[in-house]
Design a protein around this motif. Structure first.
Motif, short mmCIF file in Angstrom:
data_model
loop_
_atom_site.label_atom_id
_atom_site.label_comp_id
_atom_site.label_asym_id
_atom_site.label_seq_id
_atom_site.Cartn_x
_atom_site.Cartn_y
_atom_site.Cartn_z
N ARG A 64 15.66 14.24 6.42
CA ARG A 64 14.92 13.08 5.95
C ARG A 64 14.20 13.32 4.62
O ARG A 64 14.26 12.51 3.72
N ARG A 65 13.49 14.43 4.53
CA ARG A 65 12.64 14.67 3.35
C ARG A 65 13.35 15.44 2.23
O ARG A 65 12.74 15.70 1.21
N GLY A 66 14.57 15.85 2.47
CA GLY A 66 15.26 16.68 1.48
C GLY A 66 14.97 18.14 1.71
O GLY A 66 15.85 18.91 2.07
N GLU A 85 20.63 6.71 -10.62
CA GLU A 85 19.77 7.90 -10.54
C GLU A 85 19.31 8.30 -11.93
O GLU A 85 20.08 8.30 -12.89
N ARG A 86 18.03 8.66 -12.00
CA ARG A 86 17.45 9.08 -13.29
C ARG A 86 16.60 10.32 -13.05
O ARG A 86 16.33 10.71 -11.92
N TYR A 87 16.16 10.93 -14.17
CA TYR A 87 15.44 12.19 -14.07
C TYR A 87 14.21 12.19 -14.96
O TYR A 87 14.28 11.82 -16.14
N GLY A 110 14.73 8.41 -8.06
CA GLY A 110 14.26 9.54 -8.85
C GLY A 110 13.25 10.36 -8.08
O GLY A 110 12.98 10.10 -6.90
N SER A 111 12.70 11.38 -8.73
CA SER A 111 11.68 12.31 -8.22
C SER A 111 12.25 13.43 -7.36
O SER A 111 11.54 14.39 -7.06
N ALA A 112 13.50 13.30 -6.92
CA ALA A 112 14.18 14.35 -6.14
C ALA A 112 15.67 14.06 -6.23
O ALA A 112 16.05 12.92 -6.52
N GLU A 137 0.84 -1.21 0.00
CA GLU A 137 0.00 0.00 0.00
C GLU A 137 0.86 1.25 0.00
O GLU A 137 0.54 2.25 -0.61
N ARG A 138 2.01 1.20 0.68
CA ARG A 138 2.93 2.33 0.69
C ARG A 138 4.26 1.86 1.25
O ARG A 138 4.37 0.71 1.70
N PHE A 139 5.25 2.73 1.25
CA PHE A 139 6.55 2.41 1.85
C PHE A 139 6.44 2.67 3.35
O PHE A 139 6.17 3.80 3.76
N GLY A 165 17.48 7.11 2.03
CA GLY A 165 18.01 7.67 3.28
C GLY A 165 17.56 6.83 4.46
O GLY A 165 18.35 6.49 5.36
N ARG A 166 16.29 6.44 4.46
CA ARG A 166 15.75 5.60 5.52
C ARG A 166 16.46 4.24 5.58
O ARG A 166 16.69 3.68 6.65
N MET A 167 16.81 3.73 4.40
CA MET A 167 17.42 2.39 4.36
C MET A 167 18.84 2.39 4.94
O MET A 167 19.36 1.33 5.29
N SER A 213 9.58 17.51 -1.32
CA SER A 213 9.62 16.97 0.03
C SER A 213 9.26 15.48 -0.01
O SER A 213 8.12 15.13 -0.34
N GLY A 214 10.21 14.64 0.30
CA GLY A 214 9.97 13.19 0.26
C GLY A 214 9.57 12.71 -1.13
O GLY A 214 8.92 11.70 -1.26
N GLY A 215 9.93 13.46 -2.16
CA GLY A 215 9.58 13.08 -3.53
C GLY A 215 8.26 13.68 -4.00
O GLY A 215 7.86 13.51 -5.14
N PHE A 216 7.54 14.36 -3.11
CA PHE A 216 6.30 15.04 -3.50
C PHE A 216 6.61 16.50 -3.84
O PHE A 216 7.32 17.17 -3.09
C1 MLC Z 1 3.34 9.41 2.78
N1 MLC Z 1 2.26 9.45 3.57
C2 MLC Z 1 1.33 8.64 3.06
C3 MLC Z 1 1.90 8.09 1.90
N2 MLC Z 1 3.14 8.58 1.76
N3 MLC Z 1 0.10 8.35 3.45
C4 MLC Z 1 -0.61 7.50 2.70
N4 MLC Z 1 -0.13 6.93 1.58
C5 MLC Z 1 1.10 7.20 1.15
N5 MLC Z 1 1.54 6.64 0.03
C6 MLC Z 1 2.11 10.31 4.76
C7 MLC Z 1 2.28 9.63 6.08
O1 MLC Z 1 1.08 9.08 6.54
C8 MLC Z 1 2.74 10.77 6.96
O2 MLC Z 1 1.63 11.62 7.24
C9 MLC Z 1 3.65 11.53 6.05
O3 MLC Z 1 3.15 11.27 4.72
C10 MLC Z 1 5.10 11.12 6.15
O4 MLC Z 1 5.22 9.72 5.99
P1 MLC Z 1 6.37 8.89 6.77
O5 MLC Z 1 6.33 7.48 6.33
O6 MLC Z 1 6.35 9.20 8.21
O7 MLC Z 1 7.64 9.63 6.20
P2 MLC Z 1 8.91 9.16 5.47
O8 MLC Z 1 9.63 8.07 6.15
O9 MLC Z 1 9.60 10.46 5.26
O10 MLC Z 1 8.43 8.54 4.05
C11 MLC Z 1 7.65 9.23 3.16
C12 MLC Z 1 7.62 8.51 1.82
C13 MLC Z 1 6.66 9.32 0.95
C14 MLC Z 1 9.01 8.48 1.20
C15 MLC Z 1 7.13 7.11 1.98
O11 MLC Z 1 7.13 10.64 0.95
C16 MLC Z 1 6.53 8.80 -0.45
O12 MLC Z 1 5.93 7.76 -0.72
N6 MLC Z 1 7.06 9.51 -1.42
C17 MLC Z 1 6.97 9.15 -2.84
C18 MLC Z 1 6.57 10.33 -3.64
C19 MLC Z 1 6.46 9.99 -5.11
O13 MLC Z 1 6.10 8.91 -5.52
N7 MLC Z 1 6.82 10.95 -5.96
C20 MLC Z 1 6.79 10.76 -7.40
C21 MLC Z 1 6.30 12.01 -8.08
S1 MLC Z 1 6.44 11.77 -9.83
P3 MLC Z 1 1.57 12.69 8.41
O14 MLC Z 1 0.18 13.22 8.35
O15 MLC Z 1 1.89 11.91 9.65
O16 MLC Z 1 2.61 13.73 8.09
C22 MLC Z 1 7.81 12.67 -10.24
C23 MLC Z 1 8.41 12.44 -11.58
C24 MLC Z 1 9.60 11.58 -11.42
O17 MLC Z 1 8.32 13.39 -9.47
O18 MLC Z 1 10.64 11.87 -12.01
O19 MLC Z 1 9.49 10.58 -10.72
#
Ligand code: MLC
Length: 489
Positions: free
Chosen positions: A425-427, A288-290, A266-268, A216-218, A243-245, A393-396
């Motif tokens: 942690r989040r960049g 790493e890719r972009y 990627g993503s950040a 469902e998520r990481f 970073g977490r790993m 922030s965290g790839g978002f």
């Molecule tokens: C994060 N949260 C989520 C979630 N991811 N909730 C539900 N579903 C998800 N998938 C929420 C948590 O509940 C928490 O909420 C907060 O975000 C921080 O999560 P955490 O697990 O405590 O933090 P962390 O260890 O920092 O990990 C966060 C993360 C997340 C890395 C799992 O940031 C993440 O999945 N990032 C991926 C982003 C992504 O896919 N980007 C691609 C964009 S496309 P609260 O309320 O407690 O703060 C793009 C193009 C490209 O950019 O090149 O790829």
């Protein structure tokens, strides 16, 4: 080629092979049957080619079924970040005018707007009795497959229209460049509502016919267990995950590294220190890719060859890359330019925004990425900053303007600027600098943000200042905001 034709290589061509681990194992054949049934549910609810369907859902088997069924019918998927709240969802549903928004019981309360709400729990039940005949509309590769909302300097999210051909080109190019085979095992923890999880994760899996375990998520304190149990050969992540790993113990890291052949980031931007430390612990160098939502993947470090720290590598197959000056002239190697790209991966334009679309391209179909880069003499590109003040922030992605506009509407706020502060942690994380009148109540501002914005956009701190630093022309100079020193992690 359409996505349906590409995915059929696995869904039809490898029917007996294990495809997916979710609550249990599913073969490609079983998955195909489920997609057929979900197709009948969608068609039965009146969806036809060109309709939009929002998916406001966490990763799940149903997300995959809905996406694949929609692609077959020519229905355009609009994925919505599950962390989005009222303001963000309201904008997307108004703008995309979807036939419906599919969500789950747990997220339903956040859905606002006039679009009909379909609960995934109901769709799942409705699919059970449906026939397994295939419903496939005749589409060309140029048909839109998804509208992915990405914010911009305007503060309002724009819908990037991605065609089937964009996704097909991206998947084929990644499968080739990163040497995917049906023997691979992909652990996918990225959200499917962004192109990283969808266009890279889901599509490499289906195009290559490998085995995928979806979560469902990481969840960082569970992910080590998943890796030891599933024994992936490939993992896609954002730098926050890598970073977490580094926090995992060394024996676990070594053990995980044994079966792994490819870690992609990627993503950040991936800090060089993480790359080096990760290599020491896991025995492999992250690739790493972009990419971007509008373009899918543009550049990648090579699978075979030097993976250069800090660099995003070389153009992907079929992608042309140019570094241009402000006046549109190519800049010399080693000089800073704005990265432009061209290729079959480029989106069709912003949904119903011809002016924004025109502004995003230069003559000849070159897309302006807004990222500043340098090319080395041997062809590697290194990102050096952005034209806009995007925060990742965290790839978002976070566009300060969106938060600034929201905060400016709050009582007592006279002026506001939102800027990035680095975070271990989040960049980066956003911090709000506020000029206020009346009583200073940062808790109320935070509460207002939490109610209307995704949690990653809520400023980590609200700093009261007497005036925003401005140029003589009135432009806010964010680099002159008081330096933020409080520890945020
Ligand atoms: C994060 N949260 C989520 C979630 N991811 N909730 C539900 N579903 C998800 N998938 C929420 C948590 O509940 C928490 O909420 C907060 O975000 C921080 O999560 P955490 O697990 O405590 O933090 P962390 O260890 O920092 O990990 C966060 C993360 C997340 C890395 C799992 O940031 C993440 O999945 N990032 C991926 C982003 C992504 O896919 N980007 C691609 C964009 S496309 P609260 O309320 O407690 O703060 C793009 C193009 C490209 O950019 O090149 O790829």
């Amino acid at each position: 080629m359409t996505l349906t034709a590409l995915f059929d290589l696995s869904l039809v061509g490898r029917r007996e092979k294990i495809a997916l681990e979710w609550d249990r194992e599913y073969t490609f054949g079983e998955l195909d049957s489920r997609v057929c049934r979900m197709g009948h549910v969608l068609a039965g609810r009146g969806l036809v080619m060109g309709d939009r369907l929002c998916l406001y859902l966490p990763n799940s088997l149903e997300f995959i079924e809905l996406f694949l069924a929609a692609v077959r019918l020519g229905v355009i998927i609009v994925p919505v970040n599950v962390l989005y709240r009222g303001r963000e969802i309201g904008h997307i549903t108004r703008d995309a005018e979807p036939a419906a928004i599919v969500t789950c019981e747990a997220l339903r309360e956040h859905v606002i707007g006039d679009a009909p709400v379909w609960l995934v729990e109901d769709l799942r039940s409705a699919a059970i009795g449906q026939p397994e005949t295939r419903l496939v509309s005749v589409t060309e590769g140029d048909a839109p497959a998804a509208i992915v909302y990405t914010s911009g300097t305007t503060g309002v999210a724009k819908g990037a229209v991605l065609t089937q051909r964009n996704f097909v080109a991206n998947a084929i190019s990644l499968v080739t460049a990163w040497q995917f085979t049906p023997e691979d095992r992909l652990l996918l923890t990225l959200p499917l509502f962004h192109v990283h999880g969808l266009g890279n994760g889901l599509h490499c899996w289906l195009a290559s016919g490998c085995r995928m375990r979806l979560t469902e998520r990481f969840v960082h304190d569970q992910a080590a267990g998943w890796m030891l149990e599933f024994r992936p050969t490939v993992f896609f992540g954002v730098p926050t995950m890598y970073g977490r790993m580094l926090e995992w113990d060394e024996d676990t890291a070594r053990e995980i590294g044994v079966n792994m052949r490819l870690w992609v980031s990627g993503s950040a931007p991936l800090p060089a220190s993480v790359l080096e430390e990760f290599q020491r612990m896991y025995g492999q160098r992250i690739l790493e890719r972009y990419g971007m939502s509008e373009t899918l993947m543009n550049l990648s470090n090579p699978y075979v060859g030097e993976r250069r720290a800090g660099s995003v590598g070389l153009p992907m197959p079929g992608v042309r890359v140019r570094n241009l000056s402000v006046s549109g002239e190519p800049v010399a190697d080693g000089e800073l330019g704005e990265l432009h790209v061209q290729g079959p991966n480029l989106f069709a334009g912003y949904w119903r925004l011809p002016e924004a679309t025109a502004a995003a391209f230069r003559e000849g179909g070159w897309f302006r990425t807004g990222d500043l880069a340098e090319r080395s003499a041997d062809g590697y590109y290194t990102l050096k900053g952005r034209r806009s003040d995007l925060i990742i922030s965290g790839g978002f992605n976070i566009y300060p303007r969106e938060i600034e506009e929201f905060l400016a509407e709050q009582p007592g706020v006279v002026e506001v600027a939102v800027a990035a502060v680095s975070d271990k942690r989040r960049g980066e994380v956003p911090v709000a600098y506020v000029v206020s009148e009346g009583e200073w109540d940062p808790a109320a501002l935070e509460e207002a943000c939490r109610a209307e914005l995704a949690s990653f956009k809520v400023p980590r701190a609200f700093v009261q200042i007497s005036a925003l630093p401005r140029t003589a022309l009135g432009k806010v100079q964010k680099h002159l905001l008081p330096h933020f020193t409080k520890e945020l992690s």
